[in-house]
Motif scaffolding. Sequence first.
Motif, PDB file in Angstrom:
ATOM      1  N   GLU A  40      37.254  87.805  28.472  1.00  0.00           N
ATOM      2  CA  GLU A  40      38.326  87.291  29.324  1.00  0.00           C
ATOM      3  C   GLU A  40      39.348  88.364  29.678  1.00  0.00           C
ATOM      4  N   GLN A  41      39.499  89.385  28.846  1.00  0.00           N
ATOM      5  CA  GLN A  41      40.519  90.393  29.092  1.00  0.00           C
ATOM      6  C   GLN A  41      39.998  91.577  29.903  1.00  0.00           C
ATOM      7  N   ALA A  42      38.691  91.754  29.952  1.00  0.00           N
ATOM      8  CA  ALA A  42      38.109  92.847  30.726  1.00  0.00           C
ATOM      9  C   ALA A  42      37.747  92.304  32.103  1.00  0.00           C
ATOM     10  N   ARG A  74      33.724 101.076  35.937  1.00  0.00           N
ATOM     11  CA  ARG A  74      32.432 100.678  36.492  1.00  0.00           C
ATOM     12  C   ARG A  74      31.342 100.538  35.437  1.00  0.00           C
ATOM     13  N   ASP A  75      31.535 101.112  34.263  1.00  0.00           N
ATOM     14  CA  ASP A  75      30.489 101.064  33.234  1.00  0.00           C
ATOM     15  C   ASP A  75      30.469  99.743  32.480  1.00  0.00           C
ATOM     16  N   LEU A  76      31.452  98.883  32.687  1.00  0.00           N
ATOM     17  CA  LEU A  76      31.484  97.605  31.989  1.00  0.00           C
ATOM     18  C   LEU A  76      30.300  96.730  32.397  1.00  0.00           C
ATOM     19  N   THR A  77      29.714  96.067  31.416  1.00  0.00           N
ATOM     20  CA  THR A  77      28.659  95.101  31.687  1.00  0.00           C
ATOM     21  C   THR A  77      28.917  93.866  30.834  1.00  0.00           C
ATOM     22  N   LEU A 114      38.914  96.918  23.169  1.00  0.00           N
ATOM     23  CA  LEU A 114      39.698  98.110  23.476  1.00  0.00           C
ATOM     24  C   LEU A 114      39.220  99.276  22.623  1.00  0.00           C
ATOM     25  N   ILE A 115      39.052 100.434  23.246  1.00  0.00           N
ATOM     26  CA  ILE A 115      38.730 101.644  22.517  1.00  0.00           C
ATOM     27  C   ILE A 115      39.759 102.720  22.848  1.00  0.00           C
ATOM     28  N   ARG A 116      39.983 103.626  21.917  1.00  0.00           N
ATOM     29  CA  ARG A 116      40.922 104.721  22.134  1.00  0.00           C
ATOM     30  C   ARG A 116      40.241 105.821  22.954  1.00  0.00           C
ATOM     31  N   ALA A 128      35.806  98.630  26.882  1.00  0.00           N
ATOM     32  CA  ALA A 128      34.477  99.213  27.023  1.00  0.00           C
ATOM     33  C   ALA A 128      33.493  98.421  26.166  1.00  0.00           C
ATOM     34  N   ASN A 129      32.214  98.585  26.471  1.00  0.00           N
ATOM     35  CA  ASN A 129      31.152  97.984  25.644  1.00  0.00           C
ATOM     36  C   ASN A 129      30.974  98.868  24.417  1.00  0.00           C
TER      37      ASN A 129
END
Length: 224
Positions: A40-42, A74-77, A114-116, A128-129
Amino acid sequence: TWTFAGKWIISNEAFMENASRIVDFMSLRASYGLTAKMNEQAINSTAVFKHLIINRTLLKDRENALRILHLENRDLTWEKMYELNLGLELGLFNNRISATFDVYQRNSFDLIDLIRTSGVGGQYYKYANFGDMRTRGVELALQTKNIVTDNFSWTTAFTVSGMKQKITRLLNTPNTFDMVAGTGRGNILGFPRGALFSFNFQGLNNNGLPTFDFGLYPSNQGVN
């Protein structure tokens, strides 16, 4: 996405005739499938900008501006999950006692969190995935009809479940303070998602200051 499912009603079989006075219904079921959902947040694959006005001392000097809310991603899936479920359904004594028992395994992958990052582009954290996770569990539900009359009925329901979760692949390693902040960002390989961690308190030193063993311990093991 897709799902295969099947159900065998054992109580309809000829070999169950001798038990029909006790067993009203018995069945085995199984399902296996792939499901997907978006976190929901991405929400963005392209950059998201917000318009604002920069205030100045004089109104005529005010300026329009754009603020970057989210970088291009764009890399989100989709987050995806393979789930296997095995279940038993049972009805006894004219269905006065009914129960269901389920065993399941969920293999989730391409999970989003979330990633750093290095901070290039102005964001130190981005969605990110980040990894994969395995969840195994059991669930038992029991319902009884203790008293059934025209004017009064009494039923009870009991449910118990348990599960074990473990991250099996991880692309991001949080820093120590992310893991002890109590926000559920402590994702570490081999532990559940959103696990809580803390430092091992070693007591006070001669000056009355707290001391710690800076190895990390899961908070659910009772370590302060």
